[in-house]
Scaffold this motif. Sequence first.
Motif, PDB file in Angstrom:
ATOM      1  N   TRP A 282       0.846  -1.267   0.297  1.00 31.42           N
ATOM      2  CA  TRP A 282       0.113  -0.247   0.134  1.00 31.42           C
ATOM      3  C   TRP A 282       0.992   1.186   0.052  1.00 31.42           C
ATOM      4  O   TRP A 282       0.638   2.375  -0.988  1.00 31.42           O
ATOM      5  CB  TRP A 282      -1.174   0.169   0.973  1.00 31.42           C
ATOM      6  CG  TRP A 282      -2.117   1.141   1.292  1.00 31.42           C
ATOM      7  CD1 TRP A 282      -2.222   2.329  -0.026  1.00 31.42           C
ATOM      8  CD2 TRP A 282      -2.824   1.568   2.472  1.00 31.42           C
ATOM      9  NE1 TRP A 282      -3.111   2.926   1.111  1.00 31.42           N
ATOM     10  CE2 TRP A 282      -4.310   2.248   2.095  1.00 31.42           C
ATOM     11  CE3 TRP A 282      -3.114   0.284   3.520  1.00 31.42           C
ATOM     12  CZ2 TRP A 282      -4.698   2.933   3.497  1.00 31.42           C
ATOM     13  CZ3 TRP A 282      -3.909   0.945   4.810  1.00 31.42           C
ATOM     14  CH2 TRP A 282      -4.552   1.731   4.145  1.00 31.42           C
ATOM     15  N   ILE A 283       1.430   1.694   0.812  1.00 32.00           N
ATOM     16  CA  ILE A 283       2.523   2.470   0.901  1.00 32.00           C
ATOM     17  C   ILE A 283       3.235   2.570  -0.158  1.00 32.00           C
ATOM     18  O   ILE A 283       3.705   3.817  -0.215  1.00 32.00           O
ATOM     19  CB  ILE A 283       3.704   2.661   1.974  1.00 32.00           C
ATOM     20  CG1 ILE A 283       4.497   1.694   2.721  1.00 32.00           C
ATOM     21  CG2 ILE A 283       2.567   2.978   3.304  1.00 32.00           C
ATOM     22  CD1 ILE A 283       5.590   1.716   3.516  1.00 32.00           C
TER      23      ILE A 283
ATOM     24  N   TRP B 221       2.641   2.099  -3.086  1.00 36.38           N
ATOM     25  CA  TRP B 221       1.722   2.608  -4.389  1.00 36.38           C
ATOM     26  C   TRP B 221       1.337   3.732  -3.533  1.00 36.38           C
ATOM     27  O   TRP B 221       0.798   4.668  -4.728  1.00 36.38           O
ATOM     28  CB  TRP B 221       0.593   1.507  -4.756  1.00 36.38           C
ATOM     29  CG  TRP B 221       1.285   0.800  -5.525  1.00 36.38           C
ATOM     30  CD1 TRP B 221       1.645  -0.472  -4.936  1.00 36.38           C
ATOM     31  CD2 TRP B 221       2.334   0.688  -6.560  1.00 36.38           C
ATOM     32  NE1 TRP B 221       2.376  -1.076  -6.035  1.00 36.38           N
ATOM     33  CE2 TRP B 221       2.409  -0.842  -7.023  1.00 36.38           C
ATOM     34  CE3 TRP B 221       2.103   1.477  -7.596  1.00 36.38           C
ATOM     35  CZ2 TRP B 221       2.986  -0.857  -8.031  1.00 36.38           C
ATOM     36  CZ3 TRP B 221       3.475   1.194  -9.184  1.00 36.38           C
ATOM     37  CH2 TRP B 221       3.451  -0.279  -9.207  1.00 36.38           C
ATOM     38  N   THR B 222       1.711   4.979  -2.295  1.00 36.66           N
ATOM     39  CA  THR B 222       1.062   6.013  -2.152  1.00 36.66           C
ATOM     40  C   THR B 222       2.205   6.750  -2.816  1.00 36.66           C
ATOM     41  O   THR B 222       2.187   8.269  -2.673  1.00 36.66           O
ATOM     42  CB  THR B 222       0.460   6.023  -0.701  1.00 36.66           C
ATOM     43  OG1 THR B 222      -0.401   4.879  -1.189  1.00 36.66           O
ATOM     44  CG2 THR B 222      -0.060   6.766  -0.477  1.00 36.66           C
ATOM     45  N   PHE B 223       3.334   6.379  -1.556  1.00 38.20           N
ATOM     46  CA  PHE B 223       4.177   7.802  -1.352  1.00 38.20           C
ATOM     47  C   PHE B 223       5.599   7.389  -2.529  1.00 38.20           C
ATOM     48  O   PHE B 223       5.560   6.121  -3.145  1.00 38.20           O
ATOM     49  CB  PHE B 223       5.018   7.277   0.020  1.00 38.20           C
ATOM     50  CG  PHE B 223       4.509   7.491   1.063  1.00 38.20           C
ATOM     51  CD1 PHE B 223       2.670   8.349   0.874  1.00 38.20           C
ATOM     52  CD2 PHE B 223       4.245   6.447   2.136  1.00 38.20           C
ATOM     53  CE1 PHE B 223       1.983   8.317   1.722  1.00 38.20           C
ATOM     54  CE2 PHE B 223       3.492   6.261   3.103  1.00 38.20           C
ATOM     55  CZ  PHE B 223       2.417   7.255   2.831  1.00 38.20           C
TER      56      PHE B 223
END
Lengths: 324, 300
Positions: free
Chosen positions: A284-285, A287-289
């Motif tokens: 998740w992180i 593809w977020t940051f």
Amino acid sequence: MDLSLAIFVQIIAAVLLIIALMVGNAVVMVYMERKVAGFIQRRPGPYEVGPWGTIQAICDSMKLLAKQLYRPGNVDLILYYLAPVLAFFPVLLLFLPIPFGPWLTALHINEGIVLILAFAGLGVLSNLLAGWASNNKFSLLGAARAVAQTVAYEIPMILALLAVVFLSGSMDLKRITEQQGQWPWEWNILLQPLAFFIYLVSLVGETNRAPFDLPEAESELTAGFHTEYSGMGFALFFLSEYANMLLVSFVAAVFFLGGYKGPIADGFWWLFIKAYAVMFFMVWIRWTFPRVRFDQLLNLNWKWLLPLGLLNLWATAIIMKIFL
Amino acid sequence: MLKAIWDNIKGLYSLLVGMSITGRYLLSPVETIHFPRQVVDDEIMASFRGPIQLTLGKKDPTQTRCISCQMCAKACPGHCLTVTKGDAKAPIQWLYDFSYCCLCGACVETCPTGALEFSHKVYLVTVSRQELILDLLSDLKTRGTQLGNQIVPPVPPAAKEASPSVAPASPSAPATLAAPTSAPPAPETKTDPPKAAEIKPDAAKPAQTKEPAPASGSTDPVAASPAVNSATNNPATNNPATNIANDVKTGAPAQSEPKAQTVAPQELAPATKPETKANPVANKKIHDHSSRPAKKRGHK
């Protein structure tokens, strides 16, 4: 520990199971990674091969097996072929002390976490060898970054784990699990939230994943230390990367999330559920940051995680001394 | 010092905001449309800028507003437009080589009469480059005819099978529409061009006089029969891909025929002159056109 035949057979069986687990984990994680990436970007991800694209990862790995093992000129032959092997085999050892269930530990030793932390350092050696032997500036830059980053992030990671070790008075993974209860409010994450946070950040740095994926930053270094590897050479790096992710997730589950203990019935399923929840968080992180700069990466480590980890350890020690 | 710490804590909060956004997107439905099984809605297609097409005429939808001023052909950076002027202002041939088109829209912007527009054709598929040379006049004819079929109620007794609005009002109408009645890839048989040549002079008259196409019966008995047949051959199917394929097929043989009997028009770009006098074999024509941009660049 006497090395009787029974223990020998037990370890051999465990290693075989661990290899199967590593390969299966890589397939599952590739699928999960691509699906989550797709859904976050509001596209379906793998879709065409098999129902919901489930066979896509298997097809990709078959393709990888069949590819030519291309070796560029002027590489250091021995080190070039040693590096992927060296990346793969220590990871096998790391899974041995993980307690998968009350009676399901491959190698029950008192200092399990010491074994894990000691041999996890070998992974970075393989990165360094790969980058050096490839005779390629991208590879060398990636290797240098990998060493600086992994060495830096090991320290807050150890500090965070050490706080839990203070709490439970043992380095034995099974005893640490046993001291936590079945229910979430009995887990170490409530006693050591700061340590859990530090561990969560530093495990992303330790496994070289986005946003800390500087050793293999695609946009800067093509593929970093494994630029020159194709076919199975690349596949071994790939496998060990995902196996490392699984390992740090297991350790997080054991130390902070109650290990194999959980509501209703204890067992290895709880460990897997928790570990894959941590892995999902990592995806998740990713593809977020966006990727951090290298100075930001090291600043975060030396200026924030390390002091916080020391502070947390100190406070834990004082509280343990006074109240218990 | 304290401020730096506070800034970093605020930064942590921004990380949480980012994760909540991606988490929300993770759970929201997927936007992708799996093409062969699903198709995008027409409303969304309305904003798609596909290959250019001629706008429908104001009075007669099958009539183009083009006045053959050549502005578009000059503006086109890919030299993919060939407008051939007839005796009157209206063009007798309008070729568009989509394989050279970059969809920049310069032609649409320069057109003084608004005769050009972007189409919404997404599903354009061909198996060869030659099929990408589109005859926009025949395409206009087809679309105008379909529109007429939808609007105008049938049926005058004179032409039974025909929908009444298929009036052969402009010069190339009989030629383009007559083409598919013969076997599609048969331009070399030499039987077709004479037929078209017969029809042609008759049909050219109404175009010159700018007579709008009447909604009922045809003024031209000769042209009526082939037009009728082909109109029924072009059903308004919902599948855009087959529509375009039809257009392309009808367009390709038709290109040769108006040229076959035209006397060389007065105002032509020098590069186009030899082509208008060329023989009616369609394939050869198309080859000429695909090599045209190079010629034009040579002139410059």
